[in-house]
Design a protein around this motif. Structure first.
Motif, PDB file in Angstrom:
ATOM      1  N   GLY B  56       1.267  -1.559  -0.082  1.00 26.00           N
ATOM      2  CA  GLY B  56       0.434   0.739  -0.067  1.00 26.00           C
ATOM      3  C   GLY B  56       0.608   1.446   0.340  1.00 26.00           C
ATOM      4  N   VAL B  57       1.753   1.345   0.752  1.00 25.25           N
ATOM      5  CA  VAL B  57       2.165   2.926   0.526  1.00 25.25           C
ATOM      6  C   VAL B  57       3.303   3.335   0.049  1.00 25.25           C
ATOM      7  CG1 VAL B  57       4.990   3.514   2.310  1.00 25.25           C
ATOM      8  CG2 VAL B  57       3.543   1.869   3.262  1.00 25.25           C
ATOM      9  N   ALA B  58       4.322   1.451  -1.109  1.00 28.18           N
ATOM     10  CA  ALA B  58       4.615   1.293  -1.949  1.00 28.18           C
ATOM     11  C   ALA B  58       3.593   2.262  -3.543  1.00 28.18           C
ATOM     12  CB  ALA B  58       5.541   0.233  -2.449  1.00 28.18           C
ATOM     13  N   TYR B  59       2.404   1.713  -3.125  1.00 25.12           N
ATOM     14  CA  TYR B  59       1.581   2.197  -4.098  1.00 25.12           C
ATOM     15  C   TYR B  59       0.813   3.249  -4.115  1.00 25.12           C
ATOM     16  CZ  TYR B  59      -2.119   0.930  -7.679  1.00 25.12           C
ATOM     17  OH  TYR B  59      -2.637   0.523  -8.865  1.00 25.12           O
ATOM     18  N   PHE B  60       1.189   3.839  -3.631  1.00 23.93           N
ATOM     19  CA  PHE B  60       0.495   5.354  -2.703  1.00 23.93           C
ATOM     20  C   PHE B  60       1.498   6.124  -3.379  1.00 23.93           C
ATOM     21  CE2 PHE B  60       0.084   9.055   0.005  1.00 23.93           C
ATOM     22  CZ  PHE B  60      -1.645   9.024  -0.021  1.00 23.93           C
TER      23      PHE B  60
END
Lengths: 254, 272
Positions: B56-60
């Motif tokens: 999620g962090v990477a995607y965000f």
């Protein structure tokens, strides 16, 4: 290392567990070829004393020296045979492999074990009399065979001091006699301290008996009297004399 | 089956999927064996699910979700090993918290990502047919690292998973090797997520090793058996799912589960 140093020296050792004093004023010296029996009632702190000697627990006061050094530095010269193995009995490992793990610290760091490790392991299995089980998985060993595996694992570490915690707890009388004959032989090359809550086994091999119940009182093996036992256990006990115990091994007070 | 073999010859994406499965089976068989003998399936599950947070962090932030997965998995492994070594009575709770919190972070950030169009299902359940060739290289490298470290430290790892106290007495630095082993588990989990997703990853990590363990007497052979079984499940799962167009990951897991069940029953039968 200096072989003249005493295998074990304990001075004014104190240890409490959860605020309750478990061991107090423990003084003990073990000589290089000594065979000491450590006895005492259940919960008297015998196994805890071993853990302290091995540096697995820290004392509240006093000092422990193995061969003149602190436990963590010198425990590699100590062979330890725990009362119960801590491993899972269904672990996929053969007797040889389990014993060979005792070579850690003596063998190379990278990759697998080498020829010297395999030779030392074969020798130790032979010495404890379970060569025939070398390739068996540990899962189908009897209690006595497992005990011998643990002794063999301690032996491949090339110890100068051997600590055994209740080695006869899970084996029959015949196995018990065999084990003490083996320890008598090993005693020719290393000091031995053995824990038991059962003093019936005390045979001619033992030089000295240390009675532990919070504090420690030592006796030469030949002079242990029923009054000492009574004092330690807090009630009269039937004691079989050592000359006697020697002829009828395994029979003793409970 | 012959349809599948023909498709394998003519369809590059299918060959790629099979290759991904075979690569994953190697790390899976080796590391899964440690997970089974040390009985830390729950711990591996915690690592697997916390990975969604990293994704999620990477995607965000517009990065590659698999990079985020790798970082999150390694951090989770280090945190759990620290708790295991210093705060053991709370290990269970910490793993549970990490498990759920990781997923929550992932879902929140994915929901907040502008132009959100990510297929959450493919992270949760994987899609072996969509593994890009760049991921194949990553998998191959991770396999190589896992194999090399396991070969180098085979004695220390065996000592730590077999009898931790004895390992410590023999001078093995448990506080180094146990975290290292958990990091290898984390890395393997990330490799497997490509194939079956983070929900099913634990089954693929443990079932081949558990079946293998029924028939061998050493950890080394358990690893070899688990790797071969993993390859067999991957191949058979792809073949079975190809015709009727079933989800490949789920088919692989069901094959592994059925084999495990049959093996357990057969063993119990033989021992009667």
């Amino acid at each position: 290392m200096n072989t003249e140093r005493l295998p074990l020296e304990i001075d004014r050792l104190r240890f409490s567990y959860g605020g309750v004093p478990l061991l107090e004023q423990i003084d003990l010296r073990v000589e290089p070829r000594e065979f000491l029996a450590l006895i005492g009632p259940n919960g008297s702190g015998k196994s805890t004393l071993f853990k302290l000697i091995l540096g697995l627990r820290q004392p509240d006061g006093g000092t422990i020296r193995l061969f003149g050094r602190p436990p963590r530095e010198a425990r590699r010269w100590v062979g330890y045979v725990p009362q119960y193995p801590l491993f899972n009995r269904d672990f996929p490992i053969t007797v040889t492999q389990a014993v060979m793990l005792g070579r850690l610290g003596l063998t190379r760091r990278w990759f697998g074990f080498n020829r010297a490790d395999r030779l030392a392991t074969a020798r130790a299995l032979d010495e404890v009399g379970i060569s025939g089980l070398a390739n068996r998985p540990i899962g189908n060993l009897s209690g006595g065979q497992l005990q011998r595996l643990l002794v063999a694992r301690a032996l491949v570490t090339e110890p100068r001091l051997l600590l055994l915690d209740e080695p006869t707890a899970n084996i029959d009388q015949q196995g018990e006699q065999g084990l003490f004959d083996l320890l008598g032989l090993l005693n020719q090359r290393m000091a031995i301290v053995v824990i038991s809550h059962d003093i019936g086994f005390i045979s001619q091999q033992v030089n000295r008996v240390a009675c532990l119940n919070r504090t420690l009182i030592c006796h030469p093996a030949t002079e242990l009297k029923s009054s000492d036992i009574e004092q330690m256990y807090g009630r009269p006990m039937h004691l079989i004399h050592h000359e006697h115990a020697h002829h009828t091994p395994g029979e003793g007070m409970r | 089956m012959s349809d599948f073999l023909q498709a394998l010859a003519s369809q590059p994406f299918l060959r790629q999927a099979l290759f991904a499965g075979l690569l994953a089976s190697v790390a899976c068989g080796v590391i899964g064996s440690y997970v089974v003998v040390k009985r830390i399936g729950y711990l591996a599950g915690g690592i697997a699910h916390s990975v969604l947070g990293g994704m999620g962090v990477a995607y965000f932030f517009g990065g590659d979700p698999m990079d985020g997965a790798l970082v999150a998995a390694v951090l989770a492994a280090l945190l759990i090993s620290w708790v295991n070594l210093h705060w053991r009575e709370h290990e269970d709770t910490v793993i549970g918290a990490l498990w759920a919190a990781g997923m929550a972070v992932g879902i929140l950030l994915m929901a907040r990502t502008p132009g959100y169009n990510v297929d959450l299902m493919s992270y949760l359940f994987g899609n072996i047919l969509l593994v890009p060739s760049s991921e194949l290289w990553r998998m191959a490298w991770l396999d190589l690292i896992v194999l090399l470290l396991v070969l180098l430290f085979q004695k220390q790892f065996l000592a730590v998973v077999f009898d931790e106290e004895f390992a410590r007495l023999r001078g093995i630095r448990v506080a180094f090797y146990y975290p290292l082993l958990l990091v290898l588990i984390a890395v393997t989990v990330v490799v497997l997520i490509q194939m079956v997703g983070l929900i099913l990853v634990i089954a693929l990590l443990t079932l081949p090793a558990a079946v293998s363990g029924h028939y061998v007497r050493t950890l080394g052979w358990m690893m070899v058996g688990a790797t071969l079984l993993g390859m067999l499940f991957t191949f058979a799962g792809l073949a079975l799912s190809y015709g009727p167009d079933l989800p490949a990951g789920a088919t692989i897991i069901l094959l592994a589960s059925a084999t495990y069940l049959i093996s357990v029953v057969a063993l119990a039968w033989r021992r009667r």
